[in-house]
Design a protein around this motif. Sequence first.
Motif, short mmCIF file in Angstrom:
data_model
loop_
_atom_site.label_atom_id
_atom_site.label_comp_id
_atom_site.label_asym_id
_atom_site.label_seq_id
_atom_site.Cartn_x
_atom_site.Cartn_y
_atom_site.Cartn_z
N LYS A 43 0.82 -1.21 0.00
CA LYS A 43 0.00 0.00 0.00
C LYS A 43 0.85 1.26 0.00
N SER A 44 1.98 1.22 0.72
CA SER A 44 2.79 2.45 0.84
C SER A 44 3.17 3.01 -0.52
N ASP A 136 -3.23 6.29 5.96
CA ASP A 136 -2.89 4.87 5.98
C ASP A 136 -3.59 4.21 7.17
N GLU A 137 -3.75 2.91 7.10
CA GLU A 137 -4.46 2.17 8.16
C GLU A 137 -5.82 2.81 8.42
MG MG Z 1 1.17 -0.48 5.45
#
Ligand code: MG
Length: 415
Positions: A43-44, A136-137
Amino acid sequence: MEKMEVLRQYFGFSSFREGQQTLIDAVLAGRDVLGVMPTGGGKSLCYELPALLLPGLTLVISPLKALQLDQVESLLNKGIRAAVLNSDLSAAEHRDVLEDMTEHGGLLYLAPEQLRSPTVAEALQSCPILTRIAVDEAHTLPQAKDDFRKAYGKVGSFIHSLPHRPQVIALTATATRNDVSRIRKSLGIPNAERFRTPLRRDNLHLCIKNIDNSKIRKGKRKPSTENVLFQSVERELSKWDEDGAVIIYCPTVKLVKRLCKWLKARDYPVGKYHGKMKHAKRKPAQQAFMRGKKPIMIATNAFGLGIDKPDVRLVIHAGLPLSMDGYVQEIGRAGRDGKKSRCVLFYTKSDFDRNKRTLSQSGGRKAVARRLKRLNALHGLVDSKKCLWRVIEKYFGEKPQKKCEKCCRCRQKSV
Ligand code: MG
Ligand code: ADP
């Protein structure tokens, strides 16, 4: 520069992973996106790579300081402009980072709590080059009201307070349909394009065992539940061929300590990690695990978010986790390298009552009800006779694929 070139030159990867390319294309086209991609899916890269191709400042909002530091260090090593803004910095450092990033752009990592500082909020509000915000998350958002990270719930109003609405990229590994709409609402991105990479990982062989009436006996007396649990864990460990690493999740800190002592006495190379541990002790514990010095980590759910260890061969749950979402996040830490890995969950019926008590300890009625729903989904999972992956897929609103033929349920039927 073109995106494949950036991928190769800066990140050293020869191709995109499943789901990355379409998501990155949408980001490069300037659209808001909401990506659900399994742990380890990469994802990053979905906000790091566009930050190199598009001008301006990308804010990266993520929950853990230690992870932010790791990510930034790795970006700096690649020659990418990035910084962390957190409360460990001195007042002068904090000001310098903020000034430098808002003037020159790059990737600025911070926890949502930072946005509550008027200095930070004002600097960002008056920053003309703040073009993108990556959250994120993002599964933390629908749970923010119910849980400890209230600041996550405020990210939406912060975005709303900006004079120029930036592009928003929300990412998570686990989100039900309901969560997806709550993330949209919370961030104010009703039209964000949704991307979902299939949750299932074929290399993860799932197994769930009720140990209430376990046959394991030592001597003549009926062993305690804890003893049965520990012996079950040990039997699983004895099958592990000491290649790679193991994570054992326990539902309570007390159990982490007891199991750690028990396994240490039997000479297993174990380390421990839990929320009540001092910060100074957490880092060495994590490092010993990452470097393979203590390849067995016994931990509560405080451990593992964003841990990038490719060769976790076995994830054991020594007791029922608190939610389906947590369970899926945690098993996702196994086999990131794509090689076969086992995920075993041991539970007793009484685990449900213990979890219910834990989940009912704080928050309003609605919050508790929502948490219990996530716990009850586990009821469905452990009681089901069907393919475990299919049950998980249904819960997260995915179209169930064909049977995995590898989980304990699928195997039971084939014999
Ligand atoms: Mg991640
Ligand atoms: P997630 O946040 O989805 O759990 P990460 O962004 O931490 O996953 O990435 C997991 C690992 O995969 C990292 O080590 C990252 O460098 C690697 N990775 C990401 N994209 C690619 C790619 N296209 N090719 C090879 N490795 C990749």
